[in-house]
Design an enzyme around this catalytic site. Structure first.
Site, PDB file in Angstrom:
ATOM      1  N   LYS A  84       0.805  -1.233   0.000  1.00  0.00           N
ATOM      2  CA  LYS A  84       0.000   0.000   0.000  1.00  0.00           C
ATOM      3  C   LYS A  84       0.837   1.283   0.000  1.00  0.00           C
ATOM      4  O   LYS A  84       0.356   2.339  -0.393  1.00  0.00           O
ATOM      5  CB  LYS A  84      -0.953   0.016   1.207  1.00  0.00           C
ATOM      6  CG  LYS A  84      -2.099  -0.976   1.092  1.00  0.00           C
ATOM      7  CD  LYS A  84      -3.094  -0.775   2.217  1.00  0.00           C
ATOM      8  CE  LYS A  84      -4.146  -1.860   2.199  1.00  0.00           C
ATOM      9  NZ  LYS A  84      -5.216  -1.634   3.186  1.00  0.00           N
ATOM     10  N   ASN A 105      -4.792   2.197  -1.669  1.00  0.00           N
ATOM     11  CA  ASN A 105      -5.329   0.836  -1.820  1.00  0.00           C
ATOM     12  C   ASN A 105      -6.119   0.671  -3.112  1.00  0.00           C
ATOM     13  O   ASN A 105      -6.638  -0.419  -3.373  1.00  0.00           O
ATOM     14  CB  ASN A 105      -6.217   0.443  -0.617  1.00  0.00           C
ATOM     15  CG  ASN A 105      -7.584   1.085  -0.715  1.00  0.00           C
ATOM     16  OD1 ASN A 105      -7.704   2.239  -1.088  1.00  0.00           O
ATOM     17  ND2 ASN A 105      -8.619   0.328  -0.399  1.00  0.00           N
ATOM     18  N   ASP A 122      -9.931   2.936   1.978  1.00  0.00           N
ATOM     19  CA  ASP A 122     -10.092   2.307   3.309  1.00  0.00           C
ATOM     20  C   ASP A 122     -10.775   3.278   4.274  1.00  0.00           C
ATOM     21  O   ASP A 122     -11.700   2.907   4.996  1.00  0.00           O
ATOM     22  CB  ASP A 122      -8.727   1.895   3.879  1.00  0.00           C
ATOM     23  CG  ASP A 122      -8.189   0.636   3.223  1.00  0.00           C
ATOM     24  OD1 ASP A 122      -8.997  -0.208   2.800  1.00  0.00           O
ATOM     25  OD2 ASP A 122      -6.950   0.489   3.143  1.00  0.00           O
ATOM     26  N   ALA A 147      -2.151   0.930  16.317  1.00  0.00           N
ATOM     27  CA  ALA A 147      -1.473   2.018  15.596  1.00  0.00           C
ATOM     28  C   ALA A 147      -0.832   1.492  14.314  1.00  0.00           C
ATOM     29  O   ALA A 147       0.169   2.023  13.847  1.00  0.00           O
ATOM     30  CB  ALA A 147      -0.426   2.674  16.500  1.00  0.00           C
ATOM     31  N   GLY A 148      -1.426   0.437  13.734  1.00  0.00           N
ATOM     32  CA  GLY A 148      -0.922  -0.111  12.471  1.00  0.00           C
ATOM     33  C   GLY A 148      -1.569   0.580  11.283  1.00  0.00           C
ATOM     34  O   GLY A 148      -2.088   1.705  11.401  1.00  0.00           O
ATOM     35  N   LEU A 251     -12.823  -3.381  13.634  1.00  0.00           N
ATOM     36  CA  LEU A 251     -12.499  -3.580  12.225  1.00  0.00           C
ATOM     37  C   LEU A 251     -12.485  -5.055  11.847  1.00  0.00           C
ATOM     38  O   LEU A 251     -12.599  -5.412  10.683  1.00  0.00           O
ATOM     39  CB  LEU A 251     -11.131  -2.948  11.885  1.00  0.00           C
ATOM     40  CG  LEU A 251     -11.200  -1.516  11.360  1.00  0.00           C
ATOM     41  CD1 LEU A 251     -11.710  -0.568  12.418  1.00  0.00           C
ATOM     42  CD2 LEU A 251      -9.859  -1.056  10.837  1.00  0.00           C
TER      43      LEU A 251
HETATM   44  P1  NAP Z   1      -1.034  -4.106  11.478  1.00  0.00           P
HETATM   45  O1  NAP Z   1      -0.547  -2.946  10.693  1.00  0.00           O
HETATM   46  O2  NAP Z   1      -0.237  -5.351  11.544  1.00  0.00           O
HETATM   47  O3  NAP Z   1      -1.305  -3.581  13.000  1.00  0.00           O
HETATM   48  C1  NAP Z   1      -1.686  -4.480  14.004  1.00  0.00           C
HETATM   49  C2  NAP Z   1      -2.018  -3.716  15.255  1.00  0.00           C
HETATM   50  O4  NAP Z   1      -2.489  -4.645  16.255  1.00  0.00           O
HETATM   51  C3  NAP Z   1      -0.819  -2.992  15.879  1.00  0.00           C
HETATM   52  O5  NAP Z   1      -1.242  -1.794  16.471  1.00  0.00           O
HETATM   53  C4  NAP Z   1      -0.348  -3.994  16.956  1.00  0.00           C
HETATM   54  O6  NAP Z   1       0.301  -3.392  18.026  1.00  0.00           O
HETATM   55  C5  NAP Z   1      -1.680  -4.525  17.432  1.00  0.00           C
HETATM   56  N1  NAP Z   1      -1.505  -5.832  18.059  1.00  0.00           N
HETATM   57  C6  NAP Z   1      -1.273  -7.011  17.456  1.00  0.00           C
HETATM   58  N2  NAP Z   1      -1.157  -8.002  18.359  1.00  0.00           N
HETATM   59  C7  NAP Z   1      -1.301  -7.414  19.583  1.00  0.00           C
HETATM   60  C8  NAP Z   1      -1.303  -7.904  20.919  1.00  0.00           C
HETATM   61  N3  NAP Z   1      -1.128  -9.206  21.185  1.00  0.00           N
HETATM   62  N4  NAP Z   1      -1.512  -7.030  21.927  1.00  0.00           N
HETATM   63  C9  NAP Z   1      -1.706  -5.712  21.672  1.00  0.00           C
HETATM   64  N5  NAP Z   1      -1.733  -5.191  20.428  1.00  0.00           N
HETATM   65  C10 NAP Z   1      -1.526  -6.022  19.392  1.00  0.00           C
HETATM   66  O7  NAP Z   1      -2.481  -4.570  10.964  1.00  0.00           O
HETATM   67  P2  NAP Z   1      -3.596  -3.671  10.255  1.00  0.00           P
HETATM   68  O8  NAP Z   1      -3.450  -3.774   8.789  1.00  0.00           O
HETATM   69  O9  NAP Z   1      -3.587  -2.332  10.895  1.00  0.00           O
HETATM   70  O10 NAP Z   1      -4.935  -4.486  10.639  1.00  0.00           O
HETATM   71  C11 NAP Z   1      -5.446  -4.463  11.969  1.00  0.00           C
HETATM   72  C12 NAP Z   1      -6.781  -5.220  12.015  1.00  0.00           C
HETATM   73  O11 NAP Z   1      -7.748  -4.556  11.203  1.00  0.00           O
HETATM   74  C13 NAP Z   1      -6.681  -6.639  11.466  1.00  0.00           C
HETATM   75  O12 NAP Z   1      -7.479  -7.478  12.265  1.00  0.00           O
HETATM   76  C14 NAP Z   1      -7.285  -6.549  10.085  1.00  0.00           C
HETATM   77  O13 NAP Z   1      -7.872  -7.769   9.702  1.00  0.00           O
HETATM   78  C15 NAP Z   1      -8.349  -5.478  10.286  1.00  0.00           C
HETATM   79  N6  NAP Z   1      -8.668  -4.731   9.063  1.00  0.00           N
HETATM   80  C16 NAP Z   1      -9.977  -4.709   8.670  1.00  0.00           C
HETATM   81  C17 NAP Z   1     -10.313  -3.993   7.543  1.00  0.00           C
HETATM   82  C18 NAP Z   1     -11.754  -3.962   7.120  1.00  0.00           C
HETATM   83  O14 NAP Z   1     -12.030  -3.558   5.979  1.00  0.00           O
HETATM   84  N7  NAP Z   1     -12.678  -4.343   7.957  1.00  0.00           N
HETATM   85  C19 NAP Z   1      -9.339  -3.294   6.814  1.00  0.00           C
HETATM   86  C20 NAP Z   1      -8.015  -3.335   7.260  1.00  0.00           C
HETATM   87  C21 NAP Z   1      -7.696  -4.059   8.388  1.00  0.00           C
HETATM   88  P3  NAP Z   1       1.911  -3.132  18.025  1.00  0.00           P
HETATM   89  O15 NAP Z   1       2.111  -1.886  17.221  1.00  0.00           O
HETATM   90  O16 NAP Z   1       2.234  -2.963  19.448  1.00  0.00           O
HETATM   91  O17 NAP Z   1       2.521  -4.350  17.392  1.00  0.00           O
END
Ligand code: NAP
Length: 318
Positions: A84, A105, A122, A147-148, A251
């Site tokens: 992305k 995206n 998004d 914060a991802g 999400l």
């Molecule tokens: P990402 O960039 O990998 O970020 C993951 C986030 O989750 C980070 O803030 C991470 O914290 C936190 N995290 C992971 N494991 C953790 C734990 N055990 N304890 C505390 N915090 C934890 O992923 P992303 O792309 O942002 O996606 C995040 C979620 O949104 C996913 O479930 C994805 O499926 C969903 N999503 C949904 C849509 C939709 O259209 N509905 C679109 C995009 C994403 P750290 O920074 O501390 O590692």
């Protein structure tokens, strides 16, 4: 007859001719994506001669893949993890809000010039999903968990919509601080201030949730905690936090009801999952590619198809 059966009938009826336009998804991996289901259903229901295919593209090949897609006459592309950000170098130019967020995206074919314009749908998907629940972020006290990449889209949406204040709670403090810095730089440059007349976004550790003021919180759960198969996990496990949430948006949509959502509801708040966000980010891309407006009865039908297909389903990979 289930929606799944109806959909497979629909898919088997896709007729490809010499006039069929092609769109697709690039990412790595793409095997579990639900995007073909959404776009091919939209095309069938809207009567648009379009086919959508997922294509795995390795890092390092993004620019050549996008150039090739253009030369092949592809109408547009969706872009997912991990491309992305890198795909922005392959676009002709980037639409303003996508440039502000720093992630693309969706690529939309430019009819005049030799390339694609980069968009971010998004944040638009999240905006439309919240609107379906009657939620406006304007002047609201918003908490973002995570914060991802997904939290980034949510945080900038808060700035675009002039939220009152935004608290970003994350396990990794550096990432929360960096995201707040980026959003605050943008909001200050636009003259957008928080409720307390200071910076819009504030970073906090997860266990400092009691530092967030107010008892009518809108919470966007943008971490991957609780995602299938770890369905009993929740990022904050303290009931006192949930007692202050009036609306929670997770999400995650697999499972359809996360533990976060159950805790919000058990404490009297409303909660929704991320399925509509997934749907609407696709609808926004489809509308850009085809210069159409998808009516709500069709988005409702595709939402039903998605619900039937995504439960139980592989985890989100867009
Ligand atoms: P990402 O960039 O990998 O970020 C993951 C986030 O989750 C980070 O803030 C991470 O914290 C936190 N995290 C992971 N494991 C953790 C734990 N055990 N304890 C505390 N915090 C934890 O992923 P992303 O792309 O942002 O996606 C995040 C979620 O949104 C996913 O479930 C994805 O499926 C969903 N999503 C949904 C849509 C939709 O259209 N509905 C679109 C995009 C994403 P750290 O920074 O501390 O590692």
């Amino acid at each position: 007859m289930t929606d799944k059966v109806k959909l497979s009938d629909m898919e088997s009826n896709i007729a490809v001719s010499g006039k069929t336009r092609v769109c697709g998804l690039i990412g790595d991996p793409v095997e579990h994506t639900l995007s073909p289901l959404i776009h091919n259903s939209l095309a069938a229901l809207m009567g648009i001669d379009l086919i959508y295919v997922p294509m795995r593209v390795e890092s390092g090949s993004v620019e050549s893949a996008v150039r090739g897609a253009y030369d092949l006459g592809m109408l547009g592309l969706n872009v997912t993890v991990p491309h992305k950000i890198s795909v922005m170098d392959a676009a002709l130019y980037i639409q303003k809000n996508a440039a502000v967020i720093g992630a693309v995206n969706t690529l939309v074919r430019d009819r005049e010039e030799k390339g694609y314009i980069g968009y971010n749908t998004d944040y638009l998907g999240l905006k439309r999903a919240l609107a379906d629940d009657g939620i406006s972020l304007k002047d609201r006290n918003v908490v973002i968990l995570g914060a991802g990449g997904a939290a980034r889209a949510a945080a900038f949406l808060c700035a675009f919509e002039h939220a009152g204040s935004v608290y970003i709670l994350n396990r990794n403090a550096d990432k929360a601080e960096a995201l707040c810095r980026d959003v605050n730089l943008f909001s200050e440059s636009e003259g957008i201030k928080g409720n307390e007349d200071d910076a819009l976004c504030k970073p906090l550790p997860l266990d400092a949730h009691s530092d967030v003021p107010g008892s009518d919180l809108t919470v966007i759960q943008a971490s991957s905690v609780g995602l299938h198969p770890n369905t009993e996990d929740v990022i904050i496990d303290d009931e006192s936090f949930y007692a202050r949430i009036s609306y929670g948006f997770d999400l995650i949509y697999n499972p359809a009801e996360t533990r976060f959502m159950r805790m919000v509801a058990a404490n009297g708040g409303r909660a929704s999952n991320g399925l509509k966000m997934l749907l609407y980010q696709a609808v926004c891309a489809f509308e850009l590619w085809n210069d159409v407006k998808v009516p709500s009865d069709i988005t409702d039908r595709v939402a039903d198809i998605l619900r039937a297909a995504s439960s139980p389903a592989p985890e989100d990979s867009r």
